[in-house]
Design a protein around this motif. Sequence first.
Motif, short mmCIF file in Angstrom:
data_model
loop_
_atom_site.label_atom_id
_atom_site.label_comp_id
_atom_site.label_asym_id
_atom_site.label_seq_id
_atom_site.Cartn_x
_atom_site.Cartn_y
_atom_site.Cartn_z
N THR A 296 -15.31 19.03 33.38
CA THR A 296 -15.69 20.28 34.05
C THR A 296 -15.20 21.49 33.26
O THR A 296 -15.85 22.54 33.25
CB THR A 296 -15.11 20.33 35.47
N PHE A 297 -14.07 21.34 32.58
CA PHE A 297 -13.56 22.44 31.77
C PHE A 297 -14.48 22.73 30.58
O PHE A 297 -14.90 23.87 30.36
CB PHE A 297 -12.15 22.10 31.28
N TYR A 298 -14.82 21.69 29.83
CA TYR A 298 -15.65 21.89 28.63
C TYR A 298 -17.09 22.26 28.99
O TYR A 298 -17.71 23.08 28.30
CB TYR A 298 -15.60 20.64 27.75
N LEU A 299 -17.62 21.67 30.06
CA LEU A 299 -18.95 22.08 30.50
C LEU A 299 -18.94 23.53 30.98
O LEU A 299 -19.91 24.27 30.78
CB LEU A 299 -19.44 21.16 31.62
N GLY A 300 -17.84 23.92 31.61
CA GLY A 300 -17.71 25.31 32.05
C GLY A 300 -17.77 26.27 30.87
O GLY A 300 -18.40 27.34 30.94
N ILE A 301 -17.11 25.91 29.77
CA ILE A 301 -17.16 26.74 28.56
C ILE A 301 -18.60 26.87 28.06
O ILE A 301 -19.06 27.96 27.70
CB ILE A 301 -16.27 26.14 27.46
N ALA A 302 -19.32 25.74 28.05
CA ALA A 302 -20.70 25.75 27.55
C ALA A 302 -21.58 26.68 28.38
O ALA A 302 -22.30 27.53 27.83
CB ALA A 302 -21.25 24.33 27.56
N PHE A 303 -21.54 26.53 29.69
CA PHE A 303 -22.44 27.32 30.54
C PHE A 303 -22.00 28.79 30.61
O PHE A 303 -22.84 29.68 30.78
CB PHE A 303 -22.52 26.71 31.94
N TYR A 304 -20.71 29.05 30.46
CA TYR A 304 -20.27 30.44 30.44
C TYR A 304 -20.73 31.13 29.16
O TYR A 304 -21.10 32.31 29.17
CB TYR A 304 -18.76 30.53 30.59
N ALA A 305 -20.72 30.38 28.05
CA ALA A 305 -21.23 30.94 26.79
C ALA A 305 -22.72 31.24 26.90
O ALA A 305 -23.20 32.29 26.45
CB ALA A 305 -20.96 29.98 25.64
N LEU A 306 -23.48 30.32 27.51
CA LEU A 306 -24.91 30.55 27.71
C LEU A 306 -25.15 31.73 28.65
O LEU A 306 -26.10 32.50 28.46
CB LEU A 306 -25.56 29.28 28.26
N PHE A 307 -24.30 31.86 29.65
CA PHE A 307 -24.42 32.98 30.58
C PHE A 307 -24.19 34.32 29.87
O PHE A 307 -24.96 35.27 30.05
CB PHE A 307 -23.41 32.80 31.71
N LEU A 308 -23.15 34.39 29.05
CA LEU A 308 -22.87 35.63 28.32
C LEU A 308 -24.00 35.95 27.34
O LEU A 308 -24.35 37.12 27.15
CB LEU A 308 -21.54 35.51 27.58
N ASN A 309 -24.56 34.92 26.73
CA ASN A 309 -25.67 35.14 25.81
C ASN A 309 -26.90 35.68 26.53
O ASN A 309 -27.59 36.57 26.02
CB ASN A 309 -26.00 33.83 25.09
#
Length: 346
Positions: A296-309
């Motif tokens: 959940t931590f690493y997936l959270g990083i992925a989707f937060y990066a996509l969100f910021l993009n």
Amino acid sequence: MSSICVKGCYWRKKFFTGNLKVFISTIIIFLLIFSLTPCVHAEEQVSPPKAVGGVLDLTHWDFDKQGPVGLDGEWEFYWERLYEPHHFHSGHVKPEDGYYMEIPRSWNGFEVDGKTIEGMGYGTFRLTVKLPENGNPKAIKLTSISTSHKLWVNGRLVSSDGKVGTTREDSEAKHYHKVITLDQSSGTIELVVQVANFMHRRGGIWQSIKLGNSQDILKLRERQVIIDMVLFGSLFIIGLYHLILYLLRRKDKSPLYFGIFCLLISLRSLLVGEIIFLYYFPQASQELVLKLEYMTFYLGIAFYALFLNALFPKELPDKISRIIAAVSFGITLLLSLPRHISIPPY
């Protein structure tokens, strides 16, 4: 008419983006406030005594006014020995046969006979606590003991999580956060803890074991459970709200990514802290809980990066966000493999 529609869409998008920025900033501010609050209280409280030479003297500690205390300091430590209370009472084991380790900490890096201990292994901890006279009934709050243990208090086995063994095959990882009520209110308390770890890269007693009046310890746990549940519920609702926003307006993917991010973090809130997940799914293995925590931590990083993009494409270009997401998804895939993995802490 078309120009009016274009202007209307532009201002609606600007309004939505502006409000989202404010919303994110508000969340960050609140998180900072909540994270700093314990530090403020810690500075205001009187520093509790620490154990010296395996003995913690609390005879002058007022549990009614000063509250629970962490059983921190020098514990007796016997590496690769699984002793029970009768071994100490019979004189079979003496303090000079072991070492003194500062608790809380993992045993990684601790030196025994000139050799540095790694995460995998087993050992026994022992602490003697002197209580003030005429006190109220006491209780102990256990947190992270990696990753299986047995606890005796005054010769009585009061807690056993997982299976403590001398090899990976003989051991089973499992640890709950729990409260143990004691019959004793004064005098001396002896704690003997067997710990084994053959799953995680760090072993030992990571967090402070709390001792206090029964009602105070129970309130402490209830407060932490409430905080975890409020955090879970808030993030879960926010996540669902943004997913609904995306369904109503699919051209903008930022609500989708942010919604998934909130749902992932809401799930993670059940896997850390009081680890409430295990109370709803007690049959879940410790390895599964640990893997879900990291995934959940690493997936959270992925989707937060996509969100910021999606929200700030100029500040965070597609290439960078995709690299971050790809690395995070790759780590998540490795964690999902059905084999023993020693997962490094993030």
